[in-house]
Design a protein around this motif. Structure first.
Motif, PDB file in Angstrom:
ATOM      1  N   ASN A  78      27.751  31.476  30.324  1.00  0.00           N
ATOM      2  CA  ASN A  78      27.096  31.901  29.083  1.00  0.00           C
ATOM      3  C   ASN A  78      25.592  32.074  29.286  1.00  0.00           C
ATOM      4  OD1 ASN A  78      27.138  32.153  25.979  1.00  0.00           O
ATOM      5  ND2 ASN A  78      25.628  30.548  26.312  1.00  0.00           N
ATOM      6  N   LEU A  79      24.953  31.068  29.887  1.00  0.00           N
ATOM      7  CA  LEU A  79      23.503  31.110  30.095  1.00  0.00           C
ATOM      8  C   LEU A  79      23.113  32.300  30.973  1.00  0.00           C
ATOM      9  CD1 LEU A  79      20.758  29.609  29.717  1.00  0.00           C
ATOM     10  CD2 LEU A  79      21.258  28.471  31.905  1.00  0.00           C
ATOM     11  N   SER A  80      23.901  32.571  32.006  1.00  0.00           N
ATOM     12  CA  SER A  80      23.565  33.654  32.930  1.00  0.00           C
ATOM     13  C   SER A  80      23.514  35.004  32.229  1.00  0.00           C
ATOM     14  CB  SER A  80      24.578  33.704  34.081  1.00  0.00           C
ATOM     15  OG  SER A  80      25.849  34.191  33.639  1.00  0.00           O
ATOM     16  N   LYS A  81      24.397  35.194  31.259  1.00  0.00           N
ATOM     17  CA  LYS A  81      24.405  36.455  30.522  1.00  0.00           C
ATOM     18  C   LYS A  81      23.308  36.492  29.465  1.00  0.00           C
ATOM     19  CE  LYS A  81      25.780  40.529  29.402  1.00  0.00           C
ATOM     20  NZ  LYS A  81      25.523  41.664  30.327  1.00  0.00           N
ATOM     21  N   VAL A  82      23.104  35.374  28.777  1.00  0.00           N
ATOM     22  CA  VAL A  82      22.050  35.309  27.756  1.00  0.00           C
ATOM     23  C   VAL A  82      20.691  35.651  28.372  1.00  0.00           C
ATOM     24  CG1 VAL A  82      20.774  33.744  26.242  1.00  0.00           C
ATOM     25  CG2 VAL A  82      23.271  33.687  26.266  1.00  0.00           C
ATOM     26  N   LEU A  83      20.439  35.137  29.586  1.00  0.00           N
ATOM     27  CA  LEU A  83      19.160  35.358  30.262  1.00  0.00           C
ATOM     28  C   LEU A  83      19.207  36.519  31.261  1.00  0.00           C
ATOM     29  CD1 LEU A  83      18.058  31.660  30.937  1.00  0.00           C
ATOM     30  CD2 LEU A  83      17.469  33.137  29.002  1.00  0.00           C
ATOM     31  N   ASN A  84      20.390  37.139  31.380  1.00  0.00           N
ATOM     32  CA  ASN A  84      20.580  38.270  32.307  1.00  0.00           C
ATOM     33  C   ASN A  84      20.113  37.908  33.721  1.00  0.00           C
ATOM     34  OD1 ASN A  84      21.515  40.981  32.652  1.00  0.00           O
ATOM     35  ND2 ASN A  84      19.399  41.630  32.949  1.00  0.00           N
ATOM     36  N   LEU A  85      20.653  36.818  34.236  1.00  0.00           N
ATOM     37  CA  LEU A  85      20.213  36.285  35.515  1.00  0.00           C
ATOM     38  C   LEU A  85      20.825  37.022  36.706  1.00  0.00           C
ATOM     39  CD1 LEU A  85      20.440  32.452  34.767  1.00  0.00           C
ATOM     40  CD2 LEU A  85      18.412  33.925  34.671  1.00  0.00           C
ATOM     41  N   PRO A  86      20.087  37.105  37.809  1.00  0.00           N
ATOM     42  CA  PRO A  86      20.615  37.703  39.040  1.00  0.00           C
ATOM     43  C   PRO A  86      21.459  36.686  39.816  1.00  0.00           C
ATOM     44  CG  PRO A  86      18.347  37.054  39.391  1.00  0.00           C
ATOM     45  CD  PRO A  86      18.651  36.758  37.950  1.00  0.00           C
ATOM     46  N   ILE A  87      22.667  36.479  39.362  1.00  0.00           N
ATOM     47  CA  ILE A  87      23.531  35.446  39.942  1.00  0.00           C
ATOM     48  C   ILE A  87      24.956  35.966  40.077  1.00  0.00           C
ATOM     49  CG2 ILE A  87      23.970  34.435  37.650  1.00  0.00           C
ATOM     50  CD1 ILE A  87      24.192  31.700  39.019  1.00  0.00           C
ATOM     51  N   ILE A  88      25.606  35.535  41.155  1.00  0.00           N
ATOM     52  CA  ILE A  88      27.021  35.832  41.379  1.00  0.00           C
ATOM     53  C   ILE A  88      27.780  34.506  41.388  1.00  0.00           C
ATOM     54  CG2 ILE A  88      28.716  37.005  42.834  1.00  0.00           C
ATOM     55  CD1 ILE A  88      26.393  38.803  41.932  1.00  0.00           C
ATOM     56  N   PHE A  89      28.771  34.387  40.536  1.00  0.00           N
ATOM     57  CA  PHE A  89      29.655  33.224  40.538  1.00  0.00           C
ATOM     58  C   PHE A  89      30.864  33.570  41.401  1.00  0.00           C
ATOM     59  CE2 PHE A  89      27.333  33.065  36.530  1.00  0.00           C
ATOM     60  CZ  PHE A  89      26.890  31.745  36.492  1.00  0.00           C
ATOM     61  N   VAL A  90      31.093  32.785  42.440  1.00  0.00           N
ATOM     62  CA  VAL A  90      32.218  33.046  43.344  1.00  0.00           C
ATOM     63  C   VAL A  90      33.268  31.964  43.167  1.00  0.00           C
ATOM     64  CG1 VAL A  90      32.955  33.417  45.724  1.00  0.00           C
ATOM     65  CG2 VAL A  90      30.673  34.165  44.993  1.00  0.00           C
ATOM     66  N   GLY A 149      22.293  42.141  36.033  1.00  0.00           N
ATOM     67  CA  GLY A 149      22.911  40.950  35.479  1.00  0.00           C
ATOM     68  C   GLY A 149      23.963  40.268  36.322  1.00  0.00           C
ATOM     69  N   PRO A 150      24.548  39.205  35.755  1.00  0.00           N
ATOM     70  CA  PRO A 150      25.472  38.331  36.483  1.00  0.00           C
ATOM     71  C   PRO A 150      26.866  38.928  36.646  1.00  0.00           C
ATOM     72  CG  PRO A 150      25.314  37.618  34.230  1.00  0.00           C
ATOM     73  CD  PRO A 150      24.309  38.731  34.378  1.00  0.00           C
ATOM     74  N   ALA A 151      27.600  38.367  37.594  1.00  0.00           N
ATOM     75  CA  ALA A 151      28.967  38.811  37.847  1.00  0.00           C
ATOM     76  C   ALA A 151      29.784  37.646  38.388  1.00  0.00           C
ATOM     77  CB  ALA A 151      28.983  39.972  38.838  1.00  0.00           C
ATOM     78  N   LEU A 152      31.094  37.792  38.295  1.00  0.00           N
ATOM     79  CA  LEU A 152      32.015  36.803  38.871  1.00  0.00           C
ATOM     80  C   LEU A 152      32.904  37.494  39.885  1.00  0.00           C
ATOM     81  CD1 LEU A 152      33.865  33.836  37.546  1.00  0.00           C
ATOM     82  CD2 LEU A 152      35.322  35.707  38.344  1.00  0.00           C
ATOM     83  N   LEU A 153      33.062  36.864  41.047  1.00  0.00           N
ATOM     84  CA  LEU A 153      33.978  37.346  42.078  1.00  0.00           C
ATOM     85  C   LEU A 153      35.079  36.314  42.253  1.00  0.00           C
ATOM     86  CD1 LEU A 153      34.701  39.433  44.243  1.00  0.00           C
ATOM     87  CD2 LEU A 153      33.284  38.123  45.856  1.00  0.00           C
ATOM     88  N   HIS A 154      36.311  36.734  41.970  1.00  0.00           N
ATOM     89  CA  HIS A 154      37.477  35.854  42.128  1.00  0.00           C
ATOM     90  C   HIS A 154      38.054  36.073  43.520  1.00  0.00           C
ATOM     91  CE1 HIS A 154      41.884  34.846  40.881  1.00  0.00           C
ATOM     92  NE2 HIS A 154      41.290  33.824  41.481  1.00  0.00           N
ATOM     93  N   SER A 155      37.848  35.103  44.395  1.00  0.00           N
ATOM     94  CA  SER A 155      38.292  35.195  45.779  1.00  0.00           C
ATOM     95  C   SER A 155      39.559  34.367  45.957  1.00  0.00           C
ATOM     96  CB  SER A 155      37.177  34.683  46.708  1.00  0.00           C
ATOM     97  OG  SER A 155      37.528  34.812  48.058  1.00  0.00           O
ATOM     98  N   LYS A 156      40.678  35.036  46.167  1.00  0.00           N
ATOM     99  CA  LYS A 156      41.973  34.357  46.291  1.00  0.00           C
ATOM    100  C   LYS A 156      42.245  34.031  47.754  1.00  0.00           C
ATOM    101  CE  LYS A 156      45.298  35.632  43.564  1.00  0.00           C
ATOM    102  NZ  LYS A 156      46.374  36.411  42.881  1.00  0.00           N
ATOM    103  N   LEU A 157      42.432  32.736  48.029  1.00  0.00           N
ATOM    104  CA  LEU A 157      42.571  32.299  49.407  1.00  0.00           C
ATOM    105  C   LEU A 157      43.392  31.024  49.493  1.00  0.00           C
ATOM    106  CD1 LEU A 157      40.317  30.039  48.838  1.00  0.00           C
ATOM    107  CD2 LEU A 157      38.705  31.676  49.776  1.00  0.00           C
ATOM    108  N   SER A 158      43.306  30.324  50.604  1.00  0.00           N
ATOM    109  CA  SER A 158      44.060  29.074  50.755  1.00  0.00           C
ATOM    110  C   SER A 158      43.332  28.151  51.718  1.00  0.00           C
ATOM    111  CB  SER A 158      45.465  29.351  51.288  1.00  0.00           C
ATOM    112  OG  SER A 158      46.204  28.152  51.416  1.00  0.00           O
ATOM    113  N   ARG A 159      43.437  26.866  51.488  1.00  0.00           N
ATOM    114  CA  ARG A 159      42.931  25.882  52.446  1.00  0.00           C
ATOM    115  C   ARG A 159      44.096  25.371  53.283  1.00  0.00           C
ATOM    116  NH1 ARG A 159      44.605  21.113  49.747  1.00  0.00           N
ATOM    117  NH2 ARG A 159      44.284  21.119  47.485  1.00  0.00           N
ATOM    118  N   TYR A 160      43.804  25.039  54.536  1.00  0.00           N
ATOM    119  CA  TYR A 160      44.861  24.600  55.441  1.00  0.00           C
ATOM    120  C   TYR A 160      45.107  23.093  55.401  1.00  0.00           C
ATOM    121  CZ  TYR A 160      44.850  29.224  57.612  1.00  0.00           C
ATOM    122  OH  TYR A 160      44.955  30.572  57.857  1.00  0.00           O
ATOM    123  N   TYR A 161      44.074  22.324  55.106  1.00  0.00           N
ATOM    124  CA  TYR A 161      44.221  20.869  55.073  1.00  0.00           C
ATOM    125  C   TYR A 161      44.359  20.383  53.629  1.00  0.00           C
ATOM    126  CZ  TYR A 161      42.750  21.145  59.951  1.00  0.00           C
ATOM    127  OH  TYR A 161      42.676  21.454  61.293  1.00  0.00           O
ATOM    128  N   GLY A 162      44.553  19.092  53.472  1.00  0.00           N
ATOM    129  CA  GLY A 162      44.682  18.524  52.141  1.00  0.00           C
ATOM    130  C   GLY A 162      43.385  18.633  51.361  1.00  0.00           C
TER     131      GLY A 162
END
Length: 321
Positions: A158-170, A228-241
């Protein structure tokens, strides 16, 4: 984007360093040689390297408790990281941070964080600072599927859009928030949730360096341009617990083996560059051998290095700003 041969070698080498770093820590931890709590990111290399590929030293990232891969991808000193894992005075944080609090402000690494979702507001602050200073620098916040339900992350969107921040949420979605499947715990559509805050949102294959890099490049470019801000949904997997010592009995039998066989990030990279005759098997194998020797040396050094002196216990606890 056309990659030079040297760039492909660098990308593969960075992913290979992350894999070897994590695999060796797993082995050393199982022998009782590593102090503290450890969370490994083996399997998630392409996401870290693909996102950080278009970042510069002045850009900032914040990470999670699973932060080794992000730290390496941002360009931090791998030798000093290994010493930090072994709690040595020569470590990246003088042996006082350990695995979950690895940081290097000079390299734009705001730190791994033991608190789920806590990196998001830190990255918002870094993004705001960049804008107020009039630079084109950006901030990136890495977090997992479990953190997508945390108030700090949602407030940061919410804050990132209100302030139009140069941020990427991954959002690195490895399918499990500790032991809880994301498909159970994350309600609604992941992209639409970000879009409801007004963010641009994309999804990518987190096992594929080239796919991640292309998506991240687009979002980073628009952030630098003040869009402005953006979100990148990176679909992956971890090998360990979830953590070292977690038997991961909540995962279906054979799930990890199938991913390693079909979707491993290093395998996919090699298949792509070998198939397109961009790099040879011999060139890639040479990188593998060099990385193994490098990590071997760092571990030997770390085991022999001295721990922090007792008189430095309270040093670095407070700073002047």
């Amino acid at each position: 984007m056309a990659f030079k041969k040297s760039e492909l070698q660098r990308a593969y080498r960075t992913m290979r360093v992350i894999r070897e770093f994590e695999d060796r820590i797993h082995s050393e931890n199982s022998l009782g040689n590593v102090p503290g709590f450890i969370h490994l990111s083996a399997g998630q290399e392409a996401s870290a390297v693909g996102v950080c590929w278009n970042l510069n030293r002045e850009d900032y990232i914040s990470s999670t408790h699973r932060g080794h891969g992000h730290t390496i991808a941002k360009g931090c000193d791998v030798r000093a990281m290994m010493h930090e894992i072994f709690a040595r005075a020569s470590g990246l944080c003088n042996g006082k941070g350990g695995s979950m609090h690895m940081a290097d402000i000079g390299m734009g690494m705001l730190g791994a964080n033991g608190i789920v979702g806590a990196g998001a507001p830190l990255s918002c602050g870094a993004a705001l600072a960049a804008r107020l200073r009039g630079t084109d620098n950006i901030a990136v916040s890495f977090f997992g599927d479990g953190a997508y339900n945390e108030g700090a992350v949602l407030e940061s969107l919410n804050l990132s859009k209100v302030l139009n921040l140069p941020i990427i949420f991954v959002l690195e979605n490895n399918g499990y928030g500790e032991a809880t499947p994301a498909e159970y715990a994350v309600a609604g559509d992941i992209l639409k949730r970000a879009e409801a805050f007004g963010l641009v949102a994309e999804e990518t294959d987190g096992h594929d360096f080239f796919a991640v890099e292309a998506a991240a490049r687009r979002l980073i470019k628009r952030a630098r341009e003040g869009k402005g801000p953006a979100l990148l949904h990176s679909k992956l997997s971890r090998y360990y617990g979830h953590f070292e010592g977690d038997p991961a009995t909540y995962r279906p039998k054979g799930e990890v083996d199938a991913i390693k066989k079909e979707r491993d990030s290093l395998m996919l990279f090699r298949r792509r560059v070998e198939g397109d005759k961009l790099l040879t098997v011999a060139q890639l194998d040479e990188i593998d051998e060099a990385v193994i020797a490098e990590i071997d040396g760092y571990i030997v050094e770390a085991k022999q290095a001295p721990p922090p002196a007792v008189e430095t216990l309270y040093r670095d606890a407070y700073g002047s700003y």
